[in-house]
Design a protein around this motif. Structure first.
Motif, PDB file in Angstrom:
ATOM      1  N   UNK A   1       0.659  -1.033   0.166  1.00 52.94           N
ATOM      2  CA  UNK A   1      -0.095   0.020   0.075  1.00 52.94           C
ATOM      3  C   UNK A   1       0.810   1.412   0.045  1.00 52.94           C
ATOM      4  N   UNK A   2       0.354   2.225  -0.904  1.00 48.64           N
ATOM      5  CA  UNK A   2       1.040   3.575  -0.665  1.00 48.64           C
ATOM      6  C   UNK A   2      -0.161   4.603  -0.539  1.00 48.64           C
ATOM      7  N   UNK A   3       0.116   5.387   0.435  1.00 44.49           N
ATOM      8  CA  UNK A   3      -0.994   6.678   0.864  1.00 44.49           C
ATOM      9  C   UNK A   3      -0.234   7.812   0.680  1.00 44.49           C
ATOM     10  N   UNK A   4      -0.809   8.799   0.092  1.00 43.11           N
ATOM     11  CA  UNK A   4      -0.170   9.972   0.119  1.00 43.11           C
ATOM     12  C   UNK A   4      -1.342  11.181   0.168  1.00 43.11           C
ATOM     13  N   UNK A   5      -1.400  11.906   1.344  1.00 42.78           N
ATOM     14  CA  UNK A   5      -2.566  12.790   1.437  1.00 42.78           C
ATOM     15  C   UNK A   5      -1.717  14.188   1.697  1.00 42.78           C
ATOM     16  N   UNK A   6      -2.470  15.315   1.266  1.00 44.12           N
ATOM     17  CA  UNK A   6      -1.751  16.461   1.505  1.00 44.12           C
ATOM     18  C   UNK A   6      -2.760  17.559   1.543  1.00 44.12           C
ATOM     19  N   UNK A   7      -2.456  18.382   2.579  1.00 45.91           N
ATOM     20  CA  UNK A   7      -3.564  19.403   2.953  1.00 45.91           C
ATOM     21  C   UNK A   7      -3.147  20.664   2.172  1.00 45.91           C
ATOM     22  N   UNK A   8      -4.188  21.276   1.939  1.00 45.12           N
ATOM     23  CA  UNK A   8      -4.059  22.776   1.083  1.00 45.12           C
ATOM     24  C   UNK A   8      -4.738  23.899   2.122  1.00 45.12           C
ATOM     25  N   UNK A   9      -4.832  25.127   1.908  1.00 41.41           N
ATOM     26  CA  UNK A   9      -5.211  26.119   2.616  1.00 41.41           C
ATOM     27  C   UNK A   9      -4.406  26.633   3.619  1.00 41.41           C
ATOM     28  N   UNK A  10      -4.782  27.267   4.621  1.00 36.84           N
ATOM     29  CA  UNK A  10      -3.826  28.056   5.762  1.00 36.84           C
ATOM     30  C   UNK A  10      -3.854  26.975   6.986  1.00 36.84           C
ATOM     31  N   UNK A  11      -2.630  26.755   7.224  1.00 35.31           N
ATOM     32  CA  UNK A  11      -2.601  25.779   8.435  1.00 35.31           C
ATOM     33  C   UNK A  11      -1.633  26.704   9.580  1.00 35.31           C
ATOM     34  N   UNK A  12      -2.018  26.382  10.761  1.00 34.89           N
ATOM     35  CA  UNK A  12      -1.235  27.058  11.662  1.00 34.89           C
ATOM     36  C   UNK A  12      -0.129  26.048  12.409  1.00 34.89           C
ATOM     37  N   UNK A  13       0.712  26.518  13.062  1.00 36.10           N
ATOM     38  CA  UNK A  13       1.722  25.903  13.746  1.00 36.10           C
ATOM     39  C   UNK A  13       1.325  24.799  14.382  1.00 36.10           C
ATOM     40  N   UNK A  14       2.000  23.447  14.338  1.00 37.72           N
ATOM     41  CA  UNK A  14       1.555  22.176  14.723  1.00 37.72           C
ATOM     42  C   UNK A  14       0.556  21.548  14.010  1.00 37.72           C
ATOM     43  N   UNK A  15      -0.096  21.980  12.937  1.00 36.10           N
ATOM     44  CA  UNK A  15      -0.930  21.376  12.174  1.00 36.10           C
ATOM     45  C   UNK A  15      -0.061  20.348  11.045  1.00 36.10           C
TER      46      UNK A  15
END
Length: 165
Positions: A93-107
């Motif tokens: 299995x290969x899983x790649x998830x990336x978040x977009x938008x504004x992220x705060x420190x620690x997220x």
């Protein structure tokens, strides 16, 4: 089986149904990514969690803003998985998830997980995935600093200073 066409090398890249790729505004869950990488044939699952840190080169960071060209980024993720399987053919299995938008420190901004029978291959494949993603995926980040200024960081900057990406 789904097939994607890449603009860069014009090859068909099969996405295996057991893999998972995503670009999302929603917070990322380590538990969810782990479960997507889980398989009865695994002897190891390696998860890499990239987070927003509070500084870059000693300059205080208050947030990061991510943007992506989603269709191409997802094709790059599928290409990375195909490359992983050509280098480590027992990867399950290969899983790649990336978040977009504004992220705060620690997220959490990115999660990569690789499941396979042996830990050494899982570690190597996971590192390959994140390093390749940082160099090839059309994802950009804008650093917002404590002094109110901000600056976009290009993918090419990762080649010059990969530890800051």
């Amino acid at each position: 089986m789904n097939f994607f066409m890449t603009n860069t090398i014009n090859l068909r890249i099969p996405q295996r149904t057991e893999d998972s790729f995503a670009i999302t505004f929603a917070p990322l869950s380590i538990e969810e990514i782990y479960s997507k990488a889980d398989d009865p044939a695994n002897g190891a699952i390696v998860v890499m969690s990239g987070m927003v840190r509070n500084q870059t080169d000693g300059k205080p960071v208050v947030a990061l803003e991510y943007q992506a060209y989603e269709p191409m980024a997802l094709r790059v993720f599928a290409q990375i998985a195909a490359e992983i399987r050509s280098l480590w053919n027992d990867v399950n299995r290969v899983v790649i998830h990336h978040r977009i938008g504004r992220l705060q420190v620690g997220e959490i901004s990115v999660l990569v997980a690789v499941g396979c029978p042996h830990r050494s291959e899982a570690f190597e494949a996971c590192r390959y995935a994140i390093d390749t993603l940082k160099h090839n995926a059309p994802i950009w980040k804008k650093e917002h600093w404590q002094d109110g200024s901000s600056s976009w960081v290009s993918i090419g900057a990762c080649e010059q200073s990969p530890d800051n990406c």
